[in-house]
Design a protein around this motif. Sequence first.
Motif, PDB file in Angstrom:
ATOM      1  N   THR A  65       0.838  -1.214   0.000  1.00 21.42           N
ATOM      2  CA  THR A  65       0.000   0.000   0.000  1.00 21.42           C
ATOM      3  C   THR A  65       0.867   1.256   0.000  1.00 21.42           C
ATOM      4  N   ASP A  66       1.975   1.225   0.732  1.00 20.63           N
ATOM      5  CA  ASP A  66       2.876   2.384   0.756  1.00 20.63           C
ATOM      6  C   ASP A  66       3.639   2.518  -0.558  1.00 20.63           C
ATOM      7  N   ILE A  67       4.040   1.394  -1.148  1.00 16.14           N
ATOM      8  CA  ILE A  67       4.710   1.452  -2.454  1.00 16.14           C
ATOM      9  C   ILE A  67       3.740   2.014  -3.492  1.00 16.14           C
ATOM     10  N   ARG A  68       2.491   1.573  -3.428  1.00 20.80           N
ATOM     11  CA  ARG A  68       1.480   2.085  -4.365  1.00 20.80           C
ATOM     12  C   ARG A  68       1.305   3.590  -4.183  1.00 20.80           C
ATOM     13  N   ARG A  69       1.219   4.042  -2.934  1.00 24.45           N
ATOM     14  CA  ARG A  69       1.047   5.476  -2.652  1.00 24.45           C
ATOM     15  C   ARG A  69       2.239   6.267  -3.186  1.00 24.45           C
ATOM     16  N   GLU A  72       2.056   6.399  -6.951  1.00 16.37           N
ATOM     17  CA  GLU A  72       1.031   7.360  -7.388  1.00 16.37           C
ATOM     18  C   GLU A  72       1.564   8.784  -7.319  1.00 16.37           C
ATOM     19  N   LEU A  73       2.297   9.086  -6.253  1.00 13.10           N
ATOM     20  CA  LEU A  73       2.857  10.429  -6.105  1.00 13.10           C
ATOM     21  C   LEU A  73       3.898  10.711  -7.186  1.00 13.10           C
ATOM     22  N   VAL A  74       4.754   9.740  -7.458  1.00 13.26           N
ATOM     23  CA  VAL A  74       5.767   9.904  -8.508  1.00 13.26           C
ATOM     24  C   VAL A  74       5.073  10.076  -9.859  1.00 13.26           C
ATOM     25  N   ARG A  75       4.073   9.248 -10.109  1.00 11.91           N
ATOM     26  CA  ARG A  75       3.346   9.302 -11.385  1.00 11.91           C
ATOM     27  C   ARG A  75       2.677  10.663 -11.579  1.00 11.91           C
ATOM     28  N   ALA A  76       2.229  11.270 -10.489  1.00 12.84           N
ATOM     29  CA  ALA A  76       1.538  12.561 -10.569  1.00 12.84           C
ATOM     30  C   ALA A  76       2.480  13.702 -10.936  1.00 12.84           C
ATOM     31  N   GLY A  77       3.773  13.498 -10.784  1.00 16.69           N
ATOM     32  CA  GLY A  77       4.743  14.522 -11.172  1.00 16.69           C
ATOM     33  C   GLY A  77       5.082  15.470 -10.047  1.00 16.69           C
ATOM     34  N   GLN A  78       5.720  16.553 -10.406  1.00 13.48           N
ATOM     35  CA  GLN A  78       6.204  17.525  -9.417  1.00 13.48           C
ATOM     36  C   GLN A  78       5.054  18.168  -8.654  1.00 13.48           C
ATOM     37  N   GLY A  79       5.405  18.633  -7.459  1.00 14.71           N
ATOM     38  CA  GLY A  79       4.433  19.346  -6.646  1.00 14.71           C
ATOM     39  C   GLY A  79       4.008  18.579  -5.411  1.00 14.71           C
ATOM     40  N   ASN A  80       4.391  17.305  -5.319  1.00 20.22           N
ATOM     41  CA  ASN A  80       3.996  16.515  -4.148  1.00 20.22           C
ATOM     42  C   ASN A  80       5.214  15.945  -3.417  1.00 20.22           C
ATOM     43  N   GLU A  81       6.327  16.631  -3.551  1.00 18.09           N
ATOM     44  CA  GLU A  81       7.564  16.134  -2.943  1.00 18.09           C
ATOM     45  C   GLU A  81       7.457  16.004  -1.423  1.00 18.09           C
ATOM     46  N   VAL A  82       6.690  16.868  -0.780  1.00 15.95           N
ATOM     47  CA  VAL A  82       6.502  16.786   0.676  1.00 15.95           C
ATOM     48  C   VAL A  82       5.847  15.457   1.036  1.00 15.95           C
ATOM     49  N   GLU A  83       4.831  15.064   0.278  1.00 17.44           N
ATOM     50  CA  GLU A  83       4.153  13.792   0.546  1.00 17.44           C
ATOM     51  C   GLU A  83       5.078  12.603   0.289  1.00 17.44           C
ATOM     52  N   ARG A  84       5.852  12.686  -0.779  1.00 17.96           N
ATOM     53  CA  ARG A  84       6.813  11.611  -1.066  1.00 17.96           C
ATOM     54  C   ARG A  84       7.803  11.480   0.079  1.00 17.96           C
ATOM     55  N   LEU A  85       8.289  12.617   0.538  1.00 17.54           N
ATOM     56  CA  LEU A  85       9.244  12.628   1.640  1.00 17.54           C
ATOM     57  C   LEU A  85       8.629  12.002   2.892  1.00 17.54           C
ATOM     58  N   GLU A  86       7.377  12.294   3.167  1.00 12.97           N
ATOM     59  CA  GLU A  86       6.699  11.727   4.342  1.00 12.97           C
ATOM     60  C   GLU A  86       6.634  10.200   4.251  1.00 12.97           C
ATOM     61  N   VAL A  87       6.293   9.687   3.069  1.00 12.97           N
ATOM     62  CA  VAL A  87       6.213   8.232   2.877  1.00 12.97           C
ATOM     63  C   VAL A  87       7.581   7.606   3.134  1.00 12.97           C
ATOM     64  N   LEU A  88       8.623   8.198   2.559  1.00 13.99           N
ATOM     65  CA  LEU A  88       9.967   7.634   2.692  1.00 13.99           C
ATOM     66  C   LEU A  88      10.524   7.791   4.108  1.00 13.99           C
ATOM     67  N   ARG A  89      10.255   8.929   4.739  1.00  8.70           N
ATOM     68  CA  ARG A  89      10.728   9.107   6.123  1.00  8.70           C
ATOM     69  C   ARG A  89      10.077   8.094   7.068  1.00  8.70           C
ATOM     70  N   ALA A  90       8.788   7.894   6.916  1.00 11.71           N
ATOM     71  CA  ALA A  90       8.088   6.931   7.778  1.00 11.71           C
ATOM     72  C   ALA A  90       8.669   5.536   7.588  1.00 11.71           C
ATOM     73  N   HIS A  91       8.939   5.184   6.341  1.00 11.55           N
ATOM     74  CA  HIS A  91       9.501   3.859   6.087  1.00 11.55           C
ATOM     75  C   HIS A  91      10.931   3.768   6.625  1.00 11.55           C
ATOM     76  N   ARG A  92      11.698   4.822   6.464  1.00  9.73           N
ATOM     77  CA  ARG A  92      13.063   4.831   6.997  1.00  9.73           C
ATOM     78  C   ARG A  92      13.048   4.586   8.506  1.00  9.73           C
ATOM     79  N   GLU A  93      12.108   5.178   9.208  1.00 10.57           N
ATOM     80  CA  GLU A  93      12.012   4.968  10.660  1.00 10.57           C
ATOM     81  C   GLU A  93      11.711   3.509  10.980  1.00 10.57           C
ATOM     82  N   ARG A  94      10.838   2.882  10.193  1.00 14.06           N
ATOM     83  CA  ARG A  94      10.544   1.456  10.409  1.00 14.06           C
ATOM     84  C   ARG A  94      11.784   0.603  10.150  1.00 14.06           C
ATOM     85  N   VAL A  95      12.525   0.934   9.089  1.00 14.80           N
ATOM     86  CA  VAL A  95      13.735   0.171   8.766  1.00 14.80           C
ATOM     87  C   VAL A  95      14.780   0.342   9.868  1.00 14.80           C
TER      88      VAL A  95
END
Length: 131
Positions: A65-69, A72-95
């Motif tokens: 579900t997180d990979i899909r999200r 989707e953000l990457v596919r949507a293009g520029q302008g959602n980098e904050v959301e992408r960062l949030e997804v990756l930061r949350a996953h980094r914390e889990r790792v």
Amino acid sequence: MSGLSIGQVAERTGLSVHTLRFYEREGLLTQPVRRGVAGHRVYDEDDIGWLDVCIRLRASGMPLTDIRRYTELVRAGQGNEVERLEVLRAHRERVLAQMHDLDECLKLITEKVAVYEGRLGLRDDLRKCTP
């Protein structure tokens, strides 16, 4: 039409043909897979690059579900980098938490190995073998 067949992509990525089709159905690719004249899937190097990202995210335990999200953000293009960062930061914390847990497990295992090597007299034997 030049490109890579699904079999070639499976061979290059280590994913099965079934998994590649599943990833496509689940929306885990950043662009629709092209189709050749006969209707066969045709992949390009960008697809391979994105699949490598997905493989690493999956191997690190990121839920689909997180990979899909993220996709989707990457596919949507520029302008959602904050959301992408949030997804990756949350996953980094889990790792990082998993790495900490594994480090604690490794410490325990190393202690137990030392105990049994000591009981069996293997620690001295190992020291004699090492240059």
